[in-house]
Design a protein around this motif. Structure first.
Motif, PDB file in Angstrom:
ATOM      1  N   ASP A  25       0.832  -1.204   0.000  1.00 21.21           N
ATOM      2  CA  ASP A  25       0.000   0.000   0.000  1.00 21.21           C
ATOM      3  C   ASP A  25       0.867   1.256   0.000  1.00 21.21           C
ATOM      4  N   VAL A  26       1.295   1.669  -1.167  1.00 24.39           N
ATOM      5  CA  VAL A  26       2.174   2.828  -1.311  1.00 24.39           C
ATOM      6  C   VAL A  26       1.369   4.059  -1.705  1.00 24.39           C
ATOM      7  N   LEU A  55      -6.725   0.464  -2.174  1.00 26.19           N
ATOM      8  CA  LEU A  55      -5.330   0.823  -1.916  1.00 26.19           C
ATOM      9  C   LEU A  55      -5.143   2.331  -2.082  1.00 26.19           C
ATOM     10  N   ARG A  56      -4.263   2.894  -1.256  1.00 25.75           N
ATOM     11  CA  ARG A  56      -4.145   4.355  -1.161  1.00 25.75           C
ATOM     12  C   ARG A  56      -3.813   5.032  -2.479  1.00 25.75           C
ATOM     13  N   ARG A  57      -3.027   4.390  -3.325  1.00 26.55           N
ATOM     14  CA  ARG A  57      -2.640   5.040  -4.575  1.00 26.55           C
ATOM     15  C   ARG A  57      -3.833   5.261  -5.501  1.00 26.55           C
ATOM     16  N   CYS A  58      -4.906   4.514  -5.301  1.00 24.75           N
ATOM     17  CA  CYS A  58      -6.145   4.724  -6.055  1.00 24.75           C
ATOM     18  C   CYS A  58      -7.149   5.537  -5.247  1.00 24.75           C
ATOM     19  N   GLY A  86     -12.203  -6.142  -5.160  1.00 25.22           N
ATOM     20  CA  GLY A  86     -12.006  -6.967  -6.345  1.00 25.22           C
ATOM     21  C   GLY A  86     -11.180  -6.296  -7.419  1.00 25.22           C
ATOM     22  N   PHE A  87     -11.069  -4.964  -7.362  1.00 29.29           N
ATOM     23  CA  PHE A  87     -10.289  -4.217  -8.344  1.00 29.29           C
ATOM     24  C   PHE A  87      -8.896  -3.861  -7.826  1.00 29.29           C
ATOM     25  N   GLN A  88      -8.424  -4.540  -6.772  1.00 30.77           N
ATOM     26  CA  GLN A  88      -7.045  -4.366  -6.319  1.00 30.77           C
ATOM     27  C   GLN A  88      -6.093  -5.016  -7.312  1.00 30.77           C
ATOM     28  N   GLU A  89      -4.852  -4.550  -7.270  1.00 35.37           N
ATOM     29  CA  GLU A  89      -3.811  -5.127  -8.123  1.00 35.37           C
ATOM     30  C   GLU A  89      -3.482  -6.546  -7.681  1.00 35.37           C
ATOM     31  N   MET A  90      -2.818  -7.288  -8.560  1.00 32.57           N
ATOM     32  CA  MET A  90      -2.360  -8.642  -8.271  1.00 32.57           C
ATOM     33  C   MET A  90      -1.392  -8.625  -7.089  1.00 32.57           C
ATOM     34  N   HIS A  91      -1.472  -9.655  -6.244  1.00 31.45           N
ATOM     35  CA  HIS A  91      -0.547  -9.798  -5.112  1.00 31.45           C
ATOM     36  C   HIS A  91       0.681 -10.573  -5.581  1.00 31.45           C
ATOM     37  N   VAL A 156     -11.208   3.855 -10.596  1.00 32.55           N
ATOM     38  CA  VAL A 156      -9.796   4.181 -10.352  1.00 32.55           C
ATOM     39  C   VAL A 156      -9.117   2.906  -9.881  1.00 32.55           C
ATOM     40  N   THR A 157      -8.175   2.420 -10.668  1.00 32.72           N
ATOM     41  CA  THR A 157      -7.637   1.090 -10.407  1.00 32.72           C
ATOM     42  C   THR A 157      -6.195   0.986 -10.875  1.00 32.72           C
ATOM     43  N   HIS A 158      -5.756  -0.225 -11.217  1.00 32.83           N
ATOM     44  CA  HIS A 158      -4.355  -0.541 -11.468  1.00 32.83           C
ATOM     45  C   HIS A 158      -4.164  -1.062 -12.891  1.00 32.83           C
ATOM     46  N   GLY A 159      -2.904  -1.035 -13.344  1.00 36.01           N
ATOM     47  CA  GLY A 159      -2.609  -1.474 -14.701  1.00 36.01           C
ATOM     48  C   GLY A 159      -2.993  -2.912 -14.979  1.00 36.01           C
ATOM     49  N   GLY A 160      -2.705  -3.811 -14.038  1.00 41.64           N
ATOM     50  CA  GLY A 160      -3.044  -5.214 -14.225  1.00 41.64           C
ATOM     51  C   GLY A 160      -4.535  -5.440 -14.314  1.00 41.64           C
ATOM     52  N   VAL A 161      -5.299  -4.717 -13.527  1.00 40.72           N
ATOM     53  CA  VAL A 161      -6.761  -4.835 -13.547  1.00 40.72           C
ATOM     54  C   VAL A 161      -7.308  -4.382 -14.900  1.00 40.72           C
ATOM     55  N   ILE A 162      -6.778  -3.270 -15.406  1.00 42.19           N
ATOM     56  CA  ILE A 162      -7.249  -2.745 -16.690  1.00 42.19           C
ATOM     57  C   ILE A 162      -6.948  -3.737 -17.810  1.00 42.19           C
TER      58      ILE A 162
END
Length: 214
Positions: A25-26, A55-58, A86-91, A156-162
């Protein structure tokens, strides 16, 4: 036929060294969030609802874009922004958030990274979410949300999710390594999908991918 637009916004560049940032969580610098939020509001991107990875970046960016909030340096979390795990990035397991500079190039960890970059669907990182499990999580969430959307939505989400969502709506092979190495989804970029419902069927049209805000 009812149509609406889903806008997928990738968060800004994180405040940290180069690494695989998944569940770590950056933060994003406040001035970067301010600039992205300003461009979104100036360009009149259509949305009635905002959904965000928690996550904070989103979340910090989504809270700034929320029309109920002014553009301030410390975002205020308010009810109109919907948190969607469910829209968090991959772990990425043991390597999640570990700076690349801290991994020796001749180490087992570096070789694991190289195998993952070359074939992410089959090269699993230690204690990490598999790409297949990640995709299933994202698409289950996407399908559930699409079934309930009543108007334009900003996610608002992450590259992997998109990438996972795009592969699904375009009917492409999400296992293809080129989908991850050859498709640019930059920080702060927009991807837009038009969704149409007719006779209980849903149709998708991708309007733009990874477009940078001006």
């Amino acid at each position: 036929m009812k149509t609406f637009t889903v806008t997928l916004l990738r968060h800004g560049k994180v405040n940290g060294p180069a690494a695989l940032y998944g569940s770590t969580d950056v933060d994003v610098c406040a001035d970067i969030n301010q600039a992205i939020a300003h461009h979104i509001k100036q360009q009149a991107i259509p949305f009635e609802t905002i959904i965000s990875s928690p996550l904070r970046r989103c979340w910090s960016l989504a809270s700034l874009i929320n029309p109920a909030q002014p553009l301030i340096s410390e975002p205020v979390i308010s009810e109109p922004v919907i948190s969607e795990p469910g829209f968090q990035e991959m772990h990425f397991g043991q390597l999640d958030g570990k700076p690349f500079d801290h991994i020796a190039t001749n180490s087992d960890e570096w070789r694991q990274l190289e195998r993952f970059w070359q074939d992410p669907a089959n090269a699993h990182l230690p204690e990490a979410e598999t790409l297949e499990d990640f995709r299933q999580r994202v698409i289950a969430c996407w399908s559930q949300q699409i079934a309930t959307f009543q108007g334009n939505v900003l996610i608002v989400t992450h590259g992997g999710v998109i990438r996972a969502i795009l592969a699904e709506v375009l009917g492409l092979d999400w296992r293809n390594p080129a989908w991850y190495s050859g498709l640019s989804i930059s920080n702060g970029s927009l991807t837009q999908i038009q969704v149409a419902r007719h006779d209980n069927q849903i149709y998708f049209t991708v309007r733009q991918i990874g477009s940078m805000l001006n």
